[in-house]
Each structure stands twice: as structure tokens, then as C-alpha cells.
Design a protein around this motif. Structure first.
Motif, PDB file in Angstrom:
ATOM      1  N   ASP A 112     -31.616  75.649   3.792  1.00 55.71           N
ATOM      2  CA  ASP A 112     -30.509  76.620   4.631  1.00 55.71           C
ATOM      3  C   ASP A 112     -29.359  76.241   4.474  1.00 55.71           C
ATOM      4  O   ASP A 112     -28.487  76.029   5.736  1.00 55.71           O
ATOM      5  N   GLY A 113     -28.827  75.340   3.446  1.00 54.42           N
ATOM      6  CA  GLY A 113     -27.403  75.101   3.559  1.00 54.42           C
ATOM      7  C   GLY A 113     -27.060  73.698   4.144  1.00 54.42           C
ATOM      8  O   GLY A 113     -25.894  73.463   4.330  1.00 54.42           O
ATOM      9  N   ARG A 114     -28.007  72.901   4.641  1.00 61.59           N
ATOM     10  CA  ARG A 114     -28.057  71.863   5.424  1.00 61.59           C
ATOM     11  C   ARG A 114     -28.865  70.616   5.000  1.00 61.59           C
ATOM     12  O   ARG A 114     -29.787  70.994   4.209  1.00 61.59           O
ATOM     13  N   ILE A 115     -28.430  69.511   5.023  1.00 58.53           N
ATOM     14  CA  ILE A 115     -29.284  68.412   4.746  1.00 58.53           C
ATOM     15  C   ILE A 115     -29.665  67.768   6.044  1.00 58.53           C
ATOM     16  O   ILE A 115     -28.806  67.266   6.947  1.00 58.53           O
ATOM     17  N   THR A 116     -30.973  67.552   6.272  1.00 60.10           N
ATOM     18  CA  THR A 116     -31.612  67.045   7.599  1.00 60.10           C
ATOM     19  C   THR A 116     -32.550  65.848   7.075  1.00 60.10           C
ATOM     20  O   THR A 116     -33.323  65.984   6.135  1.00 60.10           O
ATOM     21  N   GLY A 117     -32.605  64.806   7.939  1.00 59.04           N
ATOM     22  CA  GLY A 117     -33.733  63.681   7.600  1.00 59.04           C
ATOM     23  C   GLY A 117     -33.338  62.601   8.553  1.00 59.04           C
ATOM     24  O   GLY A 117     -32.681  62.648   9.817  1.00 59.04           O
ATOM     25  N   THR A 118     -33.590  61.211   7.941  1.00 56.42           N
ATOM     26  CA  THR A 118     -33.149  60.142   8.623  1.00 56.42           C
ATOM     27  C   THR A 118     -32.465  59.275   7.586  1.00 56.42           C
ATOM     28  O   THR A 118     -32.287  59.394   6.607  1.00 56.42           O
ATOM     29  N   VAL A 119     -31.881  58.136   8.604  1.00 56.50           N
ATOM     30  CA  VAL A 119     -30.999  57.280   7.715  1.00 56.50           C
ATOM     31  C   VAL A 119     -31.700  55.865   8.455  1.00 56.50           C
ATOM     32  O   VAL A 119     -31.486  55.701   9.618  1.00 56.50           O
ATOM     33  N   ASN A 120     -31.984  55.116   7.277  1.00 57.81           N
ATOM     34  CA  ASN A 120     -32.391  53.630   7.752  1.00 57.81           C
ATOM     35  C   ASN A 120     -31.205  52.816   7.920  1.00 57.81           C
ATOM     36  O   ASN A 120     -30.188  52.600   6.804  1.00 57.81           O
ATOM     37  N   LEU A 121     -31.050  52.033   8.908  1.00 58.07           N
ATOM     38  CA  LEU A 121     -29.906  51.175   9.076  1.00 58.07           C
ATOM     39  C   LEU A 121     -30.197  49.814   9.116  1.00 58.07           C
ATOM     40  O   LEU A 121     -29.726  48.767   9.582  1.00 58.07           O
ATOM     41  N   GLY A 122     -31.397  49.374   8.402  1.00 60.47           N
ATOM     42  CA  GLY A 122     -32.070  48.002   8.328  1.00 60.47           C
ATOM     43  C   GLY A 122     -32.101  47.386   9.551  1.00 60.47           C
ATOM     44  O   GLY A 122     -32.985  47.974  10.585  1.00 60.47           O
ATOM     45  N   GLU A 123     -31.684  46.338  10.118  1.00 64.44           N
ATOM     46  CA  GLU A 123     -31.759  45.811  11.267  1.00 64.44           C
ATOM     47  C   GLU A 123     -31.581  46.586  12.569  1.00 64.44           C
ATOM     48  O   GLU A 123     -31.954  46.449  13.885  1.00 64.44           O
ATOM     49  N   TYR A 124     -30.764  47.532  12.395  1.00 61.62           N
ATOM     50  CA  TYR A 124     -30.037  48.506  13.336  1.00 61.62           C
ATOM     51  C   TYR A 124     -31.370  49.755  13.774  1.00 61.62           C
ATOM     52  O   TYR A 124     -31.097  50.597  14.485  1.00 61.62           O
ATOM     53  N   GLY A 125     -32.184  49.696  12.839  1.00 67.23           N
ATOM     54  CA  GLY A 125     -33.188  50.857  12.987  1.00 67.23           C
ATOM     55  C   GLY A 125     -33.141  51.987  12.313  1.00 67.23           C
ATOM     56  O   GLY A 125     -32.208  52.094  11.153  1.00 67.23           O
ATOM     57  N   VAL A 126     -33.808  53.129  12.682  1.00 66.36           N
ATOM     58  CA  VAL A 126     -33.616  54.360  11.843  1.00 66.36           C
ATOM     59  C   VAL A 126     -33.278  55.335  12.619  1.00 66.36           C
ATOM     60  O   VAL A 126     -33.463  55.397  14.040  1.00 66.36           O
ATOM     61  N   ALA A 127     -32.358  56.265  12.342  1.00 66.69           N
ATOM     62  CA  ALA A 127     -31.796  57.392  13.184  1.00 66.69           C
ATOM     63  C   ALA A 127     -31.971  58.687  12.422  1.00 66.69           C
ATOM     64  O   ALA A 127     -32.185  58.757  11.155  1.00 66.69           O
TER      65      ALA A 127
END
Length: 145
Positions: A112-127
Motif C-alpha cells: 500500500d505504498g508504505r514500508i513497515t517492519g522492524t529495525v535491529n539496532l544491535g545493543e540498543y534493541g529492536v524498534a
């Protein structure tokens, strides 16, 4: 090996022989014929760091399924690379921060024209993140004001 006792070599040899006589089955990988979505351009990404929002900008250049470009955060920026195939978009960026690097591993779905998901930041966790393409004015369109 320093803890083996006399006779252990026979047990070890028998176990190795069993493992080598019945190698594991390999799976045949079928290359998908999926089409790469067109995500080239500038995107506004909202990253939710456990309830704290952050605004980032993603610039994608695309050749087939291959992605390159840049990722600009609130304070730092860096290059990105990855791929887009079917509805899956995966890319990594790295920002130089005070003599070290902050790496972002994005794993998202394009729909639907968007990208959604998660971003892994290593020691700072997942957002979580949501990215929307920057809307450019159409050629010849009138602007108010």
C-alpha cells in the motif's frame, strides 16, 4: 583432546564414521521469480524507539532488486545497501558516531505504498518503523501561495 582417555579415540572414530556415512540431506533452493517493487526515491521513516518517535530520511537508488543510497537520522547520516524482492525490503545502514558505528538493520514489508517492519539496532534493541515515499509535486501543478 587434552581430556580424552585411552580408548576414547575408538568412540570418537565410530561417531565420526556414522556422521559421514549418512550426510544430512540438502535442500534444493528454488530461485523466486518475484518482481522487485519500485521503491527508488526519498522516503520519510518514523522509527518508534519503545514509545519515543524519531524521524529519519531514506534515499533509495535501485537497480533491479539491488538497493543503494543513504540514511539520514536526526543527528547522523550514512550509506545504505540492501534489496527489495516481492514485498520484502531488507537493507542496512551504518552511521559513524564518536569513533564507533551505529548499525541499523531494517527488515520490512512493502504494501500500500508504505514500508513497515522492524529495525535491529544491535545493543540498543529492536524498534518498529514505517516509511512513506516523499510526494513530489507533479510537473505543471499549481502551488498555492
Amino acid at each position: 583432546p587434552y581430556q580424552t582417555m585411552p580408548g576414547d579415540e575408538k568412540i570418537i572414530a565410530e561417531r565420526i564414521a556414522v556422521l559421514l556415512s549418512k550426510p544430512p540431506q540438502t535442500r534444493r533452493v528454488v530461485v523466486s521469480q518475484q518482481v522487485a517493487p519500485n521503491i527508488a526515491g526519498q522516503w520519510a521513516a518514523a522509527i518508534d524507539y519503545f514509545g519515543t518517535p524519531a524521524s529519519h530520511t531514506l534515499f533509495f537508488e535501485q537497480t533491479g532488486a539491488s538497493l543503494t543510497g543513504s540514511h539520514r537520522g536526526e543527528f547522523y547520516q550514512g550509506d545504505l545497501s540492501g534489496s527489495a524482492m516481492g514485498n520484502e525490503v531488507v537493507f542496512r545502514s551504518s552511521h559513524r558516531v564518536h569513533g564507533t558505528r551505529l548499525t541499523y538493520d531494517f527488515n520490512g514489508t512493502f504494501a500500500d505504498g508504505r514500508i513497515t517492519g522492524t529495525v535491529n539496532l544491535g545493543e540498543y534493541g529492536v524498534a518498529k518503523f514505517t516509511a512513506t515515499r516523499h510526494a513530489y509535486p507533479q510537473p505543471g501543478a499549481r502551488r498555492n501561495g
